[in-house]
Design a protein around this motif. Structure first.
Motif, short mmCIF file in Angstrom:
data_model
loop_
_atom_site.label_atom_id
_atom_site.label_comp_id
_atom_site.label_asym_id
_atom_site.label_seq_id
_atom_site.Cartn_x
_atom_site.Cartn_y
_atom_site.Cartn_z
N MET A 1 57.68 -36.21 68.84
CA MET A 1 58.58 -37.87 69.90
C MET A 1 56.80 -37.99 70.46
N PHE A 2 56.29 -38.48 70.79
CA PHE A 2 55.08 -39.72 71.08
C PHE A 2 54.30 -39.93 69.83
N GLN A 3 54.01 -40.78 69.49
CA GLN A 3 53.86 -41.46 68.51
C GLN A 3 52.33 -41.35 68.67
N SER A 4 51.57 -41.80 69.72
CA SER A 4 50.60 -41.16 70.29
C SER A 4 50.77 -40.74 71.68
N GLN A 5 49.26 -40.21 72.39
CA GLN A 5 49.11 -38.85 73.56
C GLN A 5 47.39 -39.66 73.55
N PRO A 6 47.67 -40.65 74.71
CA PRO A 6 46.81 -40.77 75.12
C PRO A 6 46.48 -39.31 76.36
N LYS A 7 45.31 -38.97 76.73
CA LYS A 7 45.18 -37.70 78.01
C LYS A 7 45.64 -38.59 79.22
N ARG A 8 45.30 -40.10 79.19
CA ARG A 8 44.72 -40.66 80.23
C ARG A 8 45.89 -41.85 80.24
N HIS A 9 46.79 -42.01 81.64
CA HIS A 9 47.75 -43.30 81.96
C HIS A 9 46.72 -44.46 81.75
N PRO A 10 47.24 -45.13 80.56
CA PRO A 10 46.07 -46.86 80.93
C PRO A 10 46.72 -47.65 82.03
N LEU A 11 46.84 -47.91 82.87
CA LEU A 11 46.67 -48.93 83.59
C LEU A 11 45.74 -47.35 85.38
N TYR A 12 46.09 -46.40 85.51
CA TYR A 12 45.51 -46.15 86.55
C TYR A 12 44.91 -44.13 85.67
N THR A 13 43.33 -44.42 85.29
CA THR A 13 43.12 -43.31 84.98
C THR A 13 42.94 -41.57 85.33
N LYS A 14 43.22 -41.63 86.20
CA LYS A 14 42.99 -40.49 87.11
C LYS A 14 44.44 -40.31 86.97
N LEU A 15 44.91 -40.43 86.62
CA LEU A 15 46.37 -39.79 86.25
C LEU A 15 46.28 -38.99 84.90
N ASN A 16 46.40 -37.46 84.71
CA ASN A 16 46.43 -36.83 83.29
C ASN A 16 48.35 -37.01 82.77
N ASP A 20 53.24 -31.46 77.41
CA ASP A 20 54.59 -30.10 76.55
C ASP A 20 56.10 -29.65 77.35
N SER A 21 56.87 -28.93 76.65
CA SER A 21 58.04 -29.20 77.35
C SER A 21 57.93 -27.32 78.81
N TYR A 22 56.61 -27.27 78.97
CA TYR A 22 56.13 -25.91 80.06
C TYR A 22 55.57 -26.24 81.01
N TYR A 23 55.68 -26.11 82.21
CA TYR A 23 54.49 -26.39 83.24
C TYR A 23 54.53 -24.87 83.21
N ARG A 24 53.83 -24.75 83.10
CA ARG A 24 53.39 -23.41 84.32
C ARG A 24 54.14 -22.21 84.51
N GLY A 25 55.32 -22.09 83.42
CA GLY A 25 55.96 -21.56 82.68
C GLY A 25 57.55 -22.11 82.63
N PHE A 26 57.65 -23.14 83.42
CA PHE A 26 59.02 -23.21 84.01
C PHE A 26 58.69 -24.94 82.91
N GLU A 27 60.14 -24.83 82.63
CA GLU A 27 60.60 -25.86 81.29
C GLU A 27 60.85 -27.14 81.79
N VAL A 28 60.67 -27.93 81.48
CA VAL A 28 60.49 -29.47 82.16
C VAL A 28 61.53 -30.27 81.86
N ASN A 29 61.94 -31.07 81.83
CA ASN A 29 62.53 -32.99 81.38
C ASN A 29 61.83 -33.43 81.30
N GLN A 30 61.19 -33.43 79.95
CA GLN A 30 60.10 -34.37 79.19
C GLN A 30 60.63 -35.42 78.39
N HIS A 31 60.42 -36.97 79.08
CA HIS A 31 61.37 -38.15 78.84
C HIS A 31 61.31 -38.58 77.44
N ASP A 32 61.68 -39.20 76.94
CA ASP A 32 61.55 -39.50 75.67
C ASP A 32 60.77 -41.14 74.93
#
Length: 228
Positions: A1-16, A20-32
């Motif tokens: 889905m994503f050509q590159s997967q940076p771990k940090r947001h490029p403008l705000y590096t404190k944002l991770n 993944d499609s699940y977070y803490r056991g719950f399905e989440v809405n991944q935007h394309d």
């Protein structure tokens, strides 16, 4: 889905960034078009958890707040003062309503802007189901304003007062957010022991946590939650 997967947001590096499609056991809405922000997911889930810890049943719903076309755009780029005013007026509405059961208003909000000269807000809100079991009438009152006792009318009045307008001026500016699963406006009664209902709520909630369409370059907060 994503050509590159940076771990940090490029403008705000404190944002991770979260992919993944699940977070803490719950399905989440991944935007394309972009990942979710993990920091936002964590804070959002905490608010929902607190609401369910406080009340046996919780009314959860999505609301979008928009600005009128005639409002000058330059007034909206420097801060989120109008949103703070909205929550202040809505809390006053809830106190004034005098429902048999009281409620603490809990919420998650995000600021977005895309192909428009003005931002808009998406909100996920939680109230005591014993105080409000539905949003009530979504249409204006007979006089054209929002003068009813239902929760939606209270929300519309709060947004009008935050903007400094009459309630008849905000028709079309307060929208119930669509459930991406069903295509219908999202409202739900959440129970502590109903995982499926909670997961559907988290899926709707996670939409607010996407990085896409958030104008970080404006230098104002793009996301927030209630304190409790």
């Amino acid at each position: 889905m994503f050509q590159s997967q940076p771990k940090r947001h490029p403008l705000y590096t404190k944002l991770n960034c979260y992919y993944d499609s699940y977070y803490r056991g719950f399905e989440v809405n991944q935007h394309d078009k972009a990942p979710l922000i993990e920091n936002y997911l964590e804070r959002s889930l905490l608010i929902q958890t607190r609401a369910l810890a406080h009340y046996n049943r919780v009314l959860a719903f999505r609301i979008d707040l928009r600005f009128p076309d005639w409002m000058p755009a330059f007034e909206l780029t420097n801060d989120n003062v109008v949103l703070s005013a909205f929550f202040r007026h809505l809390n006053a509405e809830l106190v004034k309503a005098g429902t048999k059961y009281t409620t603490v208003l809990r919420y998650v909000w995000c600021r977005e802007q895309y192909n428009s000269d003005k931002p808009h807000y998406h909100l996920m809100m939680y109230v005591n189901y014993d105080a409000y079991y539905q949003l009530g009438r979504l249409r204006p009152s007979e006089g054209g304003g929002y003068e009813g006792r239902g929760l939606y009318h209270q929300i519309a009045r709060a947004w009008a007062r935050a903007l400094g307008y009459l309630s008849c001026d905000v028709e079309g500016l307060v929208q119930v957010g669509e459930n991406p699963i069903t295509g219908y406006p999202y409202t739900a009664c959440l129970h502590r022991d109903d995982f499926m209902g909670q997961e559907e709520a988290v899926f709707n909630l996670s939409y607010l946590c996407k990085a896409h369409t958030k104008p970080f370059q404006q230098g104002v907060h793009m996301f927030g939650t209630s304190r409790s």
